[in-house]
Design an enzyme around this catalytic site. Structure first.
Site, PDB file in Angstrom:
ATOM      1  N   HIS A 135     -20.815  73.103  33.465  1.00 19.35           N
ATOM      2  CA  HIS A 135     -20.924  74.504  33.059  1.00 19.35           C
ATOM      3  C   HIS A 135     -20.969  75.362  34.313  1.00 19.35           C
ATOM      4  O   HIS A 135     -21.841  75.189  35.165  1.00 19.35           O
ATOM      5  CB  HIS A 135     -22.185  74.747  32.218  1.00 19.35           C
ATOM      6  CG  HIS A 135     -22.355  76.183  31.822  1.00 19.35           C
ATOM      7  ND1 HIS A 135     -21.742  76.724  30.709  1.00 19.35           N
ATOM      8  CD2 HIS A 135     -23.045  77.202  32.403  1.00 19.35           C
ATOM      9  CE1 HIS A 135     -22.048  78.009  30.618  1.00 19.35           C
ATOM     10  NE2 HIS A 135     -22.843  78.331  31.638  1.00 19.35           N
ATOM     11  N   CYS A 136     -20.029  76.271  34.433  1.00 17.29           N
ATOM     12  CA  CYS A 136     -19.935  77.128  35.613  1.00 17.29           C
ATOM     13  C   CYS A 136     -20.569  78.478  35.294  1.00 17.29           C
ATOM     14  O   CYS A 136     -20.008  79.276  34.534  1.00 17.29           O
ATOM     15  CB  CYS A 136     -18.474  77.307  36.030  1.00 17.29           C
ATOM     16  SG  CYS A 136     -18.275  78.295  37.535  1.00 17.29           S
ATOM     17  N   SER A 137     -21.745  78.716  35.875  1.00 14.87           N
ATOM     18  CA  SER A 137     -22.441  79.985  35.639  1.00 14.87           C
ATOM     19  C   SER A 137     -21.702  81.163  36.254  1.00 14.87           C
ATOM     20  O   SER A 137     -21.861  82.305  35.809  1.00 14.87           O
ATOM     21  CB  SER A 137     -23.855  79.917  36.213  1.00 14.87           C
ATOM     22  OG  SER A 137     -24.604  78.890  35.591  1.00 14.87           O
TER      23      SER A 137
END
Length: 243
Positions: A135-137
């Site tokens: 998951h890329c914030s």
């Protein structure tokens, strides 16, 4: 007795705001826009006024590509698997065969189905993603089966854009060495060059890591998380996987 249409149709993942709805995604978008605004307002304008168009034009095209990739990545589908429509048995032993090996299919209590190998439930998005990478914030989205190439495009475009920004700033500073550092254009150019150079190296490293992962069709955590339970022999028999 009729069955409700709600029971027959697969439940959809929870609705959420995709477009820059997280703090880090807002920081990413604001930093890119602010850096570009200062760069084109001062450094590129000074070069254009001196008849030098190559670097400003190339940087402008790469900037547009970076913004397009960032927004597209933000709203893309990473490989969402819709939630199960019917009651399933969480204790049922489901297994998947991949390249002659059997893998456990763990139960997802939120999405109500047995997950395939490489499928994870993202707590941030509250969805199960096929071939989950991470998951890329920074873009407020997961990276998975359907958008991994778009993520690579984003990394490539940002590396090229920041590289062109850094090269343009170095060119400007080297050709304007006689200008005082208190000059507004020179000061703004230095302020742009410093973050561009600082961000370029980690982006290049991330690009190399993900390119290797895609090229080898493996994820860094795969051996630990997706360990096979059995190996299918040539005669169809099952042999306990090592480890």
């Amino acid at each position: 007795m009729t069955v409700s249409d709600d029971l027959l149709s697969p439940p959809q993942p929870p609705a959420r705001s995709w477009l820059f709805s997280s703090l880090w995604a807002c920081v990413t978008g604001a930093a890119l826009v602010s850096l570009s605004t200062i760069f084109f307002t001062f450094t590129c304008r000074a070069l254009v006024q001196n008849g030098e168009w190559v670097f400003p034009v190339a940087s402008g095209l790469l900037c547009l590509l970076s913004l397009y990739s960032l927004i597209s990545m933000n709203i893309s589908d990473p490989g969402i698997l819709h939630r199960g429509a019917f009651e399933q048995d969480p204790e049922a032993p489901y297994m998947a065969r991949v390249n002659g090996r059997l893998y456990d299919m763990p139960w997802c209590p939120t999405c109500n189905f047995h997950r395939l190998p490489r499928t994870f439930h993202c707590e941030s998005c509250d969805i199960c993603v096929e071939e989950f990478d991470h998951h890329c914030s920074w873009v407020n989205n997961c990276v998975g089966h359907r958008n991994i190439r778009l993520y690579l495009l984003l990394l490539v475009s940002l590396c090229l854009y920041l590289g062109s920004v850094l090269a343009t700033c170095v060119l400007f500073i080297s050709r304007r060495r006689h200008m005082a550092f208190l000059d507004q254009t020179m000061t703004m150019t230095i302020l742009v060059a410093l973050p561009a150079g600082a961000l370029l190296l980690p982006l290049i490293l991330q690009l190399l890591i993900k390119a290797v992962a895609v090229g080898t069709a493996r994820r860094p955590y795969e051996d630990q998380v997706f360990a096979p339970r059995y190996v299918v022999e040539g005669n169809g028999s099952l042999d306990k996987a090592p480890g």
